[in-house]
Design a protein around this motif. Sequence first.
Motif, PDB file in Angstrom:
ATOM      1  N   ALA A  41       0.829  -1.207   0.000  1.00 60.46           N
ATOM      2  CA  ALA A  41       0.000   0.000   0.000  1.00 60.46           C
ATOM      3  C   ALA A  41       0.862   1.256   0.000  1.00 60.46           C
ATOM      4  O   ALA A  41       0.531   2.247  -0.679  1.00 60.46           O
ATOM      5  N   PHE A  42       1.977   1.245   0.733  1.00 60.36           N
ATOM      6  CA  PHE A  42       2.886   2.399   0.721  1.00 60.36           C
ATOM      7  C   PHE A  42       3.397   2.658  -0.699  1.00 60.36           C
ATOM      8  O   PHE A  42       3.427   3.801  -1.166  1.00 60.36           O
ATOM      9  N   LEU A  43       3.817   1.591  -1.367  1.00 60.51           N
ATOM     10  CA  LEU A  43       4.374   1.726  -2.716  1.00 60.51           C
ATOM     11  C   LEU A  43       3.306   2.184  -3.703  1.00 60.51           C
ATOM     12  O   LEU A  43       3.573   3.030  -4.580  1.00 60.51           O
ATOM     13  N   ALA A  44       2.088   1.664  -3.563  1.00 63.40           N
ATOM     14  CA  ALA A  44       1.010   2.067  -4.463  1.00 63.40           C
ATOM     15  C   ALA A  44       0.631   3.529  -4.252  1.00 63.40           C
ATOM     16  O   ALA A  44       0.300   4.248  -5.203  1.00 63.40           O
ATOM     17  N   PHE A  45       0.685   3.986  -3.003  1.00 65.73           N
ATOM     18  CA  PHE A  45       0.377   5.390  -2.724  1.00 65.73           C
ATOM     19  C   PHE A  45       1.453   6.302  -3.313  1.00 65.73           C
ATOM     20  O   PHE A  45       1.142   7.346  -3.898  1.00 65.73           O
ATOM     21  N   LYS A  46       2.702   5.909  -3.172  1.00 64.48           N
ATOM     22  CA  LYS A  46       3.798   6.712  -3.714  1.00 64.48           C
ATOM     23  C   LYS A  46       3.994   6.516  -5.224  1.00 64.48           C
ATOM     24  O   LYS A  46       4.826   7.190  -5.831  1.00 64.48           O
TER      25      LYS A  46
ATOM     26  N   GLU B  81     -16.833   4.336   2.939  1.00 59.76           N
ATOM     27  CA  GLU B  81     -16.549   5.568   2.183  1.00 59.76           C
ATOM     28  C   GLU B  81     -15.089   5.974   2.342  1.00 59.76           C
ATOM     29  O   GLU B  81     -14.453   6.432   1.389  1.00 59.76           O
ATOM     30  N   TRP B  82     -14.558   5.819   3.554  1.00 59.59           N
ATOM     31  CA  TRP B  82     -13.131   6.105   3.778  1.00 59.59           C
ATOM     32  C   TRP B  82     -12.262   5.193   2.916  1.00 59.59           C
ATOM     33  O   TRP B  82     -11.312   5.652   2.278  1.00 59.59           O
ATOM     34  N   ALA B  83     -12.573   3.899   2.897  1.00 59.56           N
ATOM     35  CA  ALA B  83     -11.767   2.952   2.130  1.00 59.56           C
ATOM     36  C   ALA B  83     -11.756   3.300   0.653  1.00 59.56           C
ATOM     37  O   ALA B  83     -10.717   3.214  -0.015  1.00 59.56           O
ATOM     38  N   LEU B  84     -12.884   3.722   0.127  1.00 62.36           N
ATOM     39  CA  LEU B  84     -12.943   4.093  -1.287  1.00 62.36           C
ATOM     40  C   LEU B  84     -12.138   5.367  -1.555  1.00 62.36           C
ATOM     41  O   LEU B  84     -11.530   5.513  -2.615  1.00 62.36           O
ATOM     42  N   ARG B  85     -12.097   6.276  -0.574  1.00 62.52           N
ATOM     43  CA  ARG B  85     -11.264   7.474  -0.735  1.00 62.52           C
ATOM     44  C   ARG B  85      -9.787   7.090  -0.764  1.00 62.52           C
ATOM     45  O   ARG B  85      -9.007   7.612  -1.574  1.00 62.52           O
ATOM     46  N   VAL B  86      -9.382   6.193   0.135  1.00 70.54           N
ATOM     47  CA  VAL B  86      -7.988   5.744   0.144  1.00 70.54           C
ATOM     48  C   VAL B  86      -7.665   5.032  -1.163  1.00 70.54           C
ATOM     49  O   VAL B  86      -6.618   5.274  -1.772  1.00 70.54           O
TER      50      VAL B  86
ATOM     51  N   GLY C  20      -8.816   5.504  -4.004  1.00 70.16           N
ATOM     52  CA  GLY C  20      -8.670   6.491  -5.067  1.00 70.16           C
ATOM     53  C   GLY C  20      -7.319   7.180  -5.079  1.00 70.16           C
ATOM     54  O   GLY C  20      -6.950   7.801  -6.082  1.00 70.16           O
ATOM     55  N   GLU C  21      -6.563   7.076  -3.962  1.00 70.64           N
ATOM     56  CA  GLU C  21      -5.238   7.686  -3.879  1.00 70.64           C
ATOM     57  C   GLU C  21      -4.121   6.726  -4.315  1.00 70.64           C
ATOM     58  O   GLU C  21      -2.959   7.129  -4.387  1.00 70.64           O
ATOM     59  N   LEU C  22      -4.469   5.474  -4.594  1.00 71.54           N
ATOM     60  CA  LEU C  22      -3.466   4.471  -4.929  1.00 71.54           C
ATOM     61  C   LEU C  22      -3.345   4.278  -6.435  1.00 71.54           C
ATOM     62  O   LEU C  22      -4.318   4.449  -7.172  1.00 71.54           O
TER      63      LEU C  22
ATOM     64  N   LEU D 257     -13.152  -4.424  -4.236  1.00 65.99           N
ATOM     65  CA  LEU D 257     -13.678  -3.300  -3.478  1.00 65.99           C
ATOM     66  C   LEU D 257     -14.063  -2.184  -4.436  1.00 65.99           C
ATOM     67  O   LEU D 257     -13.305  -1.797  -5.312  1.00 65.99           O
ATOM     68  N   GLY D 258     -15.285  -1.679  -4.262  1.00 66.77           N
ATOM     69  CA  GLY D 258     -15.744  -0.572  -5.085  1.00 66.77           C
ATOM     70  C   GLY D 258     -16.530  -0.989  -6.302  1.00 66.77           C
ATOM     71  O   GLY D 258     -17.114  -0.149  -6.982  1.00 66.77           O
ATOM     72  N   SER D 259     -16.556  -2.274  -6.602  1.00 63.64           N
ATOM     73  CA  SER D 259     -17.303  -2.713  -7.798  1.00 63.64           C
ATOM     74  C   SER D 259     -18.727  -3.079  -7.423  1.00 63.64           C
ATOM     75  O   SER D 259     -19.062  -3.234  -6.270  1.00 63.64           O
TER      76      SER D 259
END
Length: 260
Positions: free
Chosen positions: A27-32, A233-238, A240-242, A258-260
Amino acid sequence: MESMEFNTPKVVLYTFATSPYGLKVQAFLAFKKIAYEIVYVSPFNMRETLPMGHTVPVLTIDGESKNDSQEIAHWLDERFPQRPLYPVDGDPCINELDDWVQHCMIPANFRFVRPALSLALPVQLINAWRLGCAMNRTVPDNAIGAWRFVWPLVLLWAPFVRREAENAPGNSIMAAARHVGARLSKELERGPFMCNRSEVSVADLSVYALLAFGYEAGLTGGDGLFRRSRIREWALRVQGELDPSLPLVPSQIQARKLGS
């Protein structure tokens, strides 16, 4: 005019597809948005495979390695300062919540998959079997093989898994789930992200990695916390940042998205 060449760091992550600590690093790598190669390791020959130590995850950048998810997070901020994992204001809530993930949430996850004599045993057996199948489908050269059929016993006997499961909050799966749900809901009371902040931090990514894996890998009970609208809703926001090209859960073990 001479063209300029930029050297792209070679980043390799050694992990299990089911490792909560490895999922955090993913998750760190996907965010960066850092492209990396992933090497799924067999738990039966880790010393021969890992570039250092005998536990996963291990992250290697241009030949230098580190093997602790929290230490890796700081290292990534040093090497790739864009999109920092730790806020510049040094909010103590971020470190405290990440420690809570390490010492409460991850043990709670182990309790969901390690068989124990209780009313939750059927759930634990199903989840343990699914993790064995996930390991078999991701570790190369059929290194898991027939072990996948007795994976509940592997998790029952593994000393590390036993210690972690025993450290879970409460005295049952439901008690652990209530504890985790209450803490996460509290951290999202006044902000779109954890610690009531307006931007993603290492705390969000650490929590998201565990919840997303449980959901997408199809673990029994893995959808429970997503029934709370605030957490979903929080998880979908996160999410969206990846970087979507760097998924946490490989397609061969993904049961739902998730999200589908």
